[in-house]
Every structure is written in C-alpha cells, then in structure tokens.
Design an enzyme around this catalytic site. Structure first.
Site, PDB file in Angstrom:
ATOM      1  N   HIS A  94      -6.064   2.640   1.327  1.00 44.89           N
ATOM      2  CA  HIS A  94      -5.273   3.813   1.720  1.00 44.89           C
ATOM      3  C   HIS A  94      -5.874   4.581   2.901  1.00 44.89           C
ATOM      4  O   HIS A  94      -5.193   4.872   3.876  1.00 44.89           O
ATOM      5  CB  HIS A  94      -5.109   4.780   0.539  1.00 44.89           C
ATOM      6  CG  HIS A  94      -4.573   4.132  -0.699  1.00 44.89           C
ATOM      7  ND1 HIS A  94      -3.541   3.226  -0.658  1.00 44.89           N
ATOM      8  CD2 HIS A  94      -4.901   4.257  -2.005  1.00 44.89           C
ATOM      9  CE1 HIS A  94      -3.279   2.815  -1.889  1.00 44.89           C
ATOM     10  NE2 HIS A  94      -4.092   3.422  -2.724  1.00 44.89           N
TER      11      HIS A  94
ATOM     12  N   ASP B 155       0.897  -1.143   0.000  1.00 41.17           N
ATOM     13  CA  ASP B 155       0.000   0.000   0.000  1.00 41.17           C
ATOM     14  C   ASP B 155       0.942   1.200   0.000  1.00 41.17           C
ATOM     15  O   ASP B 155       1.563   1.502   1.019  1.00 41.17           O
ATOM     16  CB  ASP B 155      -0.890   0.023   1.248  1.00 41.17           C
ATOM     17  CG  ASP B 155      -1.893   1.167   1.180  1.00 41.17           C
ATOM     18  OD1 ASP B 155      -1.527   2.242   0.657  1.00 41.17           O
ATOM     19  OD2 ASP B 155      -3.035   1.003   1.637  1.00 41.17           O
ATOM     20  N   HIS B 156       1.073   1.841  -1.155  1.00 46.75           N
ATOM     21  CA  HIS B 156       2.167   2.808  -1.270  1.00 46.75           C
ATOM     22  C   HIS B 156       1.970   4.017  -0.348  1.00 46.75           C
ATOM     23  O   HIS B 156       2.921   4.746  -0.083  1.00 46.75           O
ATOM     24  CB  HIS B 156       2.400   3.232  -2.724  1.00 46.75           C
ATOM     25  CG  HIS B 156       1.321   4.082  -3.297  1.00 46.75           C
ATOM     26  ND1 HIS B 156       0.201   3.555  -3.863  1.00 46.75           N
ATOM     27  CD2 HIS B 156       1.201   5.414  -3.390  1.00 46.75           C
ATOM     28  CE1 HIS B 156      -0.571   4.535  -4.258  1.00 46.75           C
ATOM     29  NE2 HIS B 156       0.013   5.682  -4.001  1.00 46.75           N
TER      30      HIS B 156
END
Ligand code: NAD
Length: 484
Positions: A240, A177-178
């Site tokens: 996110h 999950d950047h």
C-alpha cells in the site's frame, strides 16, 4: 446530479473462499452495491466456492446475514436483496483435490465473461490456477483476481508469478491492492495530470519532502496468526505505501492506460535507493487503553514482529534527488488516519521580514477520514496591525465540494471488481512491480533479522516510537500530527 453508472457486460463470477471473512465483509457487499446501482443485471451468475458442504439455500442465508452486517441498507429493500441472493449458488470444492470441480464446471456458461476471485490463503493460489486449467474452466474471457499478500518475500513472489503464468497471461491476472481503488488515490492522478498548476512544482526544486502516513488505531485483531508472520513492512509498506509513493513520484504516463501507468510506477520502485539502517525504525505496541500489548495479543511472548514502521526513502532520479520521502504506518496509534502530505519549500526570500514567521505550502491528500484534498496557502491575517501572515487551507473535502450524492462514491472493492469485469488493469499491480517492491523491502527486513534486536516499544495511542520522531527531527523536519 446522480453518478453515471455504465453497465458492464454479462459475467459469471466465482469467489473461491466465498464463505470467508473477506468475502463476507468486502466482496459480497461490494457486489450487492454495484447490483443496486444498476451496474449489472440479474443475468449474472455468482458462485461461492469453498470447503465444506452446504446447500445453496444455506449459502444464501449466510450471504444475507453478511449483507445485513456489512451493507446494512440491504435490510430496507427486501425485493432487491432477494433478487441479488437469487443470483448466488454454492459449490463445495477442495482447491487441493478433485471434489466439486465438475459441479463448478456445470455452472459456468459459455458466452459471459468468467472471473475467478481467489479469496483463499495464498498457499492455494497455485492449486486453484492449476485446477481451473485442468478442468477446462478457463476460456478466452477468463481472468483471475488474487488477494494480498502476494508472496512473503522476493523469492516466494517470483515463484507465485511463475506458477500463475503457467496458466494465465499477465493480462488475465488482477493483483488487488485496494488502496488503488480509493477515490482519493485516483484523484491524486487527476490533480497531478489534469491541472497545469502542480506539475511544474512537482520536483525537488520546489518540494522539500513528502510524508506518507497510514495510521490505524486498532491492534492486530482477528488476523493475529497471519500478522505475526508478516509484520507491518510486509503487510502495509511493500504494497500500500509503496503504491502511494509511486503515484506521487512517477513521471506523467503518456496515457491513462494500464501498462503506461504501471511502467512509470515500476521505474519509481527501481529508482529507490536501498534504505540506510538508521533510516528504518520499527516498533511494537505495548498494552494500554485496557487493551493487551502486541505480544499478548498474538500469543507469542517472544515475537519480534513489527506493528509499526517508519522509513526515510530516496528516489534517485532527476526529479526527486534531494527530496526525501518519509513513510510510516502502524497499529494502535493515536487515530485512524491516512494521508499524503507534499510539503513545499519556503519562498526563496521573505519580503515581510523575520517577524512574519515561516510559512509553507502543503498539499495534503487525505485518504481517511473525510477523503479529500487540502492545499495550505499563506495569506495576510485579516484586520489592522501590519502584515502578519497566517496559513489557511483551501479545503476540497469531497463530500462538501461535490454534495453528498456525488461524494457517495463506490468503495474500493466495488470499483476494482467492476474493473476486473471491464478488463481494465490500470489499478492492479503487475507482476514485475510486485517483485521490484519486494526487492526493495527484503533487505530492510533482512537487516533487522541479522541485527536480532527487538522492535522498539511504543505506547498504545501514541505516534509510534521516539526514534521515528527523531528520524525527521534529525533533518530539521517534523511529522504531521496524527489526528482523528
Ligand atoms: P478466511 O479464513 O476467513 O476464509 C478462507 C476461505 O477459504 C473459506 O471460505 C474456506 O472455506 C476457504 N478454503 C480454505 N481451504 C480451502 C480449500 N482447500 N479449498 C477451497 N476453499 C478453501 O480467510 P479471509 O480472511 O477471507 O482471507 C482470504 C484471502 O484474502 C487471504 O489470501 C487473505 O490473506 C486475503 N485478505 C484478507 C483480508 C481480510 O480482512 N480478511 C484482507 C486482505 C486480504
């Protein structure tokens, strides 16, 4: 002072989907930058593996073009760029068939760490895991990186976890999950757990509410097919926004270690109440600013997919009972801005009288633009004229506070890929976390589907549908402005 770079151990990295959009835009530029920074040496082997025949020379040319576009500084230093390209090879391979796997096996060395990045459609994750195993490509160092989306709902995420678990222990699976790789997001943990100042106030006694906004100004763009099948809830909230909420709400972990942090995040997700129907608003953007509306853009005139979501969430535990978390995300909004705002309660009594007005401390964690942290404090308005109060920001924009060089921190993908090589899973989602997040979002989506109503229309360049504003107004609160 230049940032400290600690070199990683030698590694062989295979990018499945090495010719795809994500590889060209993010993964390869991130690797290039870490190479330039000196984090790994020319003894590294990078392999692009994808469908379609191509010579290694042609692949290097493709990667060179990608670097020129997405890491334009590569144009200036041809020597370093060529050294990077020399590490690359291409293997044509079919995730669903046997072609190419022998050639891939021949390229893997024994000794260096093996990392396999699954940058392909999620439907191929199971095939890749299975074939890696069958072709004896996994040794005790092997690890896999999987991209989002991790499932479409709880059932599919469970299936995917089970499939991967057949071939890889949880300790080898890196679910990206950047958002967790962003500098400010990690700084949120540093702020909370590295200072004595905030933690005593970090609860419902002192915090009125929390707002998390991830606003984009662009529409669905090139990924229309995927997006129309997913929507903002699946694409943004389940992963996110949920991760941001967890980092704000979690209890202090005993250590900054993978399972200690992830255990605490999981407890937060499990403490979330189901969302009441009138606490979930969804919207879809209309045409505007010379751009087509959502439906026209995805080519689906009847689409009921949401491009905007606003939610009011409750974390039911001792720390947060009574403090709502308002979340919103959407496309084609007024500006591209992401922030978390912790809005503290009013002082219990104003010694300055009603004319001094209402003042509140707000801690804002800005993810973009201008990554940084700002604390709003109340002071006396300078000058004569009695005791008038104003709010001023204590601004810690990293670029200003640290100087341009220190603030030039690695992009999220740079950091996360290096964490994979280092074997550090702290900033990656664990399987049970992902499932718990789906278990919370699924009923909201199911509620919308049962209801059958279309999402509410909102104007391009606005802050989303009226009902999203009402979600807060009803509680006597207001959203912070979405500003560029
Ligand atoms: P893409 O369509 O641009 O590329 C897909 C890649 O997979 C290509 O290299 C293709 O050759 C390869 N491929 C397709 N079928 C194959 C097969 N049978 N065997 C081997 N290789 C095969 O896709 P993308 O946009 O790069 O996305 C890749 C993954 O990353 C997806 O899971 C996507 O959801 C995720 N993702 C993408 C983005 C983005 O901005 N592009 C953002 C977040 C997550």
């Amino acid at each position: 002072m230049a940032s400290r770079v600690i070199p990683v151990d030698p590694f062989d990295l295979v990018i499945f989907g090495g010719t795809g959009d994500l590889a060209r835009r993010k993964i390869l530029p991130a690797l290039y930058r870490r190479f330039v920074a000196g984090q790994f040496g020319a003894d590294t082997r990078l392999t692009g593996a994808a469908r379609g025949e191509m010579e290694t020379g042609a692949y290097r040319a493709l990667v060179r073009d990608a670097l020129m576009e997405f890491a334009p500084e590569a144009a200036a230093d041809t020597g370093t760029r060529d050294a990077f390209l020399d590490m690359l090879a291409y293997v044509a391979l079919d995730a669903r068939g046997e072609d190419g796997w022998e050639a891939l096996a021949a390229r893997m060395r024994s000794g260096p760490i093996r990392a396999f990045y699954f940058s392909v459609a999620p439907g191929l994750f199971g095939d890749l895991a299975h074939r890696l195993h069958r072709h004896g490509l996994t040794d005790e160092t092997a690890r896999i990186v999987v991209e989002k989306p991790f499932g479409h709902d709880l059932d599919s995420a469970r299936d995917l976890n089970r499939t991967l678990a057949r071939h890889f222990d949880e300790g080898r699976i890196y679910r990206i999950d950047h958002y967790l790789g962003k500098e400010t997001v990690q700084n949120l943990m540093a702020i909370r757990f590295g200072n004595v100042l905030f933690e005593p106030l970090w609860n419902s006694q002192y915090v009125d509410h929390i707002q998390i906004t991830v606003a984009e100004s662009v529409g669905v763009g090139g990924r229309a097919g995927y997006y129309d099948h997913a929507g903002a809830m699946r694409d943004m909230v389940q992963n996110h926004l949920m991760q941001l909420l967890c980092l704000i709400a979690m209890e202090p972990p005993a250590r900054f270690a993978p399972d200690a942090v992830r255990d605490e995040k999981l407890k937060v997700i499990r403490a979330l109440d189901p969302v009441a129907r009138d606490h979930a608003v969804r919207g879809q953007y209309e045409a505007g600013h010379d751009q087509p509306g959502y439906r026209a853009q995805v080519g689906n005139p009847d689409s009921r997919t949401e491009s905007f979501v606003a939610l009011k969430a409750h974390v039911s535990n001792w720390r947060w009972a009574g403090t709502p978390f308002y979340l919103r995300t959407g496309k084609r909004l007024r500006a591209r801005t992401s922030e978390i705002a912790v809005v503290f309660k009013d002082a219990p009594h104003s010694i300055f009288g009603a004319e001094a007005g209402r003042h509140r401390n707000i801690l804002t964690i800005r993810l973009q633009p201008n990554e940084g942290i700002e604390l709003g404090v109340t002071i006396k308005e300078p000058g004569p004229g009695g005791m008038r109060l104003i709010d001023v920001p204590l601004d810690m924009t990293f670029a200003e506070a640290l100087g341009p060089e220190e603030a030039d921190f690695p992009d999220a993908y740079e950091r996360l890929i290096m964490d994979v090589i280092r074997g550090n899973q702290t900033l990656f989602m664990r399987g049970d976390e992902v499932e718990a997040a789906w278990a919370w979002t699924d009923p909201i989506i199911a509620g919308w589907e049962t209801e059958g109503a279309a999402p509410l229309a909102y104007a391009t360049g606005s802050s989303g549908p009226e009902d999203a504003l009402m979600l807060m107004h009803r509680d006597g609160r207001r959203w912070r402005e979405i500003r560029p």
